[in-house]
Design an enzyme around this catalytic site. Structure first.
Site, mmCIF file in Angstrom:
data_model
loop_
_atom_site.group_PDB
_atom_site.id
_atom_site.type_symbol
_atom_site.label_atom_id
_atom_site.label_comp_id
_atom_site.label_asym_id
_atom_site.label_seq_id
_atom_site.Cartn_x
_atom_site.Cartn_y
_atom_site.Cartn_z
ATOM 1 N N SER A 1 -39.826 27.424 11.938
ATOM 2 C CA SER A 1 -38.515 26.817 12.139
ATOM 3 C C SER A 1 -37.843 27.416 13.381
ATOM 4 O O SER A 1 -38.496 27.514 14.429
ATOM 5 C CB SER A 1 -37.694 27.017 10.857
ATOM 6 O OG SER A 1 -36.602 26.141 10.829
ATOM 7 N N HIS A 27 -39.505 20.623 4.776
ATOM 8 C CA HIS A 27 -39.225 21.775 5.638
ATOM 9 C C HIS A 27 -39.317 23.110 4.898
ATOM 10 O O HIS A 27 -39.734 24.108 5.462
ATOM 11 C CB HIS A 27 -37.845 21.632 6.283
ATOM 12 C CG HIS A 27 -37.623 22.632 7.377
ATOM 13 N ND1 HIS A 27 -38.332 22.586 8.561
ATOM 14 C CD2 HIS A 27 -36.821 23.711 7.466
ATOM 15 C CE1 HIS A 27 -37.959 23.590 9.326
ATOM 16 N NE2 HIS A 27 -37.044 24.293 8.694
ATOM 17 N N ASP A 49 -40.649 16.203 6.811
ATOM 18 C CA ASP A 49 -39.980 17.492 6.961
ATOM 19 C C ASP A 49 -38.559 17.500 6.378
ATOM 20 O O ASP A 49 -38.193 18.382 5.608
ATOM 21 C CB ASP A 49 -39.919 17.863 8.454
ATOM 22 C CG ASP A 49 -39.404 19.257 8.684
ATOM 23 O OD1 ASP A 49 -40.225 20.179 8.820
ATOM 24 O OD2 ASP A 49 -38.173 19.448 8.692
#
Ligand SMILES: *[C@@H]1O[C@H](CO)[C@@H](O)[C@H](O)[C@H]1NC(C)=O
Ligand SMILES: *[C@@H]1O[C@H](CO)[C@@H](O)[C@H](O)[C@H]1NC(C)=O
Ligand SMILES: *[C@@H]1O[C@H](CO)[C@@H](O)[C@H](O)[C@H]1NC(C)=O
Ligand SMILES: *[C@@H]1O[C@H](CO)[C@@H](O)[C@H](O)[C@H]1NC(C)=O
Length: 283
Positions: free
Chosen positions: A93, A264, A209
């Site tokens: 990330s 995610h 995601d």
């Protein structure tokens, strides 16, 4: 005879020794969040030394990107220096964007493979993960906060990329347009040097995601003016090879993995992802 054994032993050790791996966590978490990746690497590649940075954990992860790049980058260089055979670097990330900027800012690094795990490499235009931090934040008006001197004191402001406010983005953003070499500086050449020396850049992301917006940002794709996503190969940064992405691609050193069905908050705790898309690059 003893001497030969020693040589043999030494040879075997070289054969099975994996390069150290540096891990950089995402925003609003700390190094504990990278524990599953670390454990899996150690299980499958015994003996791997892992540096799982504890810097900028929790709230301090929203401190300005440059501050984080310089501090974590100094550690990466230190680790590089004590491992002359090379190291690998993985960021998850926001950590993947920090990692890319570290490679550019410290071109003397000796990172072989860089793995970007669901990182907003092209920028971010979605507030899904920010509601804890800015409860009233709306995508459409977030630029008013982020494109200001105060807003640029947050990491998210530094890579906030509003496709409808590109003038303001280029005027205020002190980070993303610079590391993309879309604003030339006396560091542009040096930025590129840090990327083109990689053995591999591995970009991992996918359509489910839910946080990285657009999800193609994990592959350097991004919105055009009308929110149509433009593939990384049609982006200026690629076509003009501003920081080396095209150079890597043309020499088969850019690997792009598009993985469906992963949200995610799953990438870094999913052992399948580690096995299929990360371990093959950690030799
Ligand atoms: C986080 O960093 C600290 C200090 O380097 C280390 O002792 C700890 O093992 C790390 N945690 C994980 C999960 O790797
Ligand atoms: C660099 O690494 C050495 C060990 O290899 C350590 O003793 C030293 O404190 C580190 N320096 C910094 C600035 O992290
Ligand atoms: C780049 O320019 C800045 C001033 O704009 C200066 O402080 C810096 O030392 C320069 N860096 C290099 C590598 O020339
Ligand atoms: C949106 O922009 C893309 C390229 O930027 C263009 O190809 C497409 O035709 C546009 N779509 C609309 C509906 O304007």
């Amino acid at each position: 005879m003893k001497y030969i054994y020693l040589i043999l032993l030494n040879y075997i050790c070289i054969c099975v020794s994996y390069k150290p791996v540096v891990l950089i966590h995402g925003v609003l978490t700390g190094n504990v969040s990278m524990g599953i990746i670390a454990a899996r690497i150690k299980e499958k590649h015994p003996g791997t030394v892992i540096y799982n940075t504890e810097r900028f954990a929790g709230w301090s992860s929203v401190e300005p990107m440059w501050r984080q790049v310089l501090e974590i980058g100094a550690d990466v260089i230190n680790i590089s220096n004590s491992n002359p055979n090379g190291i690998h670097l993985l960021g998850y990330s926001q950590g993947g964007l920090l990692a890319r900027a570290i490679l550019e800012t410290f071109p003397e690094h000796n990172v072989h493979n860089f793995i970007s795990l669901s990182s907003p490499q092209g920028g971010q235009f979605g507030t899904a993960f920010l509601h804890l931090f800015f409860p009233d934040l709306v995508c459409k008006t977030a630029y008013e906060l982020f494109y200001s001197r105060v807003g640029q004191r947050t990491s998210v402001g530094n890579y906030w990329n509003d496709p409808h406010k590109q003038k303001l983005y280029f005027k205020y953003s002190v980070f993303l347009p610079f590391i993309n070499n879309l604003i030339a500086s006396n560091r542009s050449e040096s930025f590129k040097k840090g990327i083109v020396k990689l053995k591999k850049m591995v970009l991992i992301g996918g359509p489910d995601d839910g946080v990285i917006t657009p999800w193609q940002s994990s592959h350097f794709g991004y919105y055009g003016k009308n929110e149509t996503v433009i593939d990384y190969k049609d982006q200026l940064i690629y076509k003009h090879d501003t920081f080396g992405l095209k150079t890597l691609d043309k020499s088969r050193r850019l690997v792009v993995h598009e993985v469906p069905g992963v949200t995610h908050f799953d990438w870094h705790i999913n052992v399948d992802i580690v096995d299929k898309y990360i371990l093959p690059y950690l030799d």
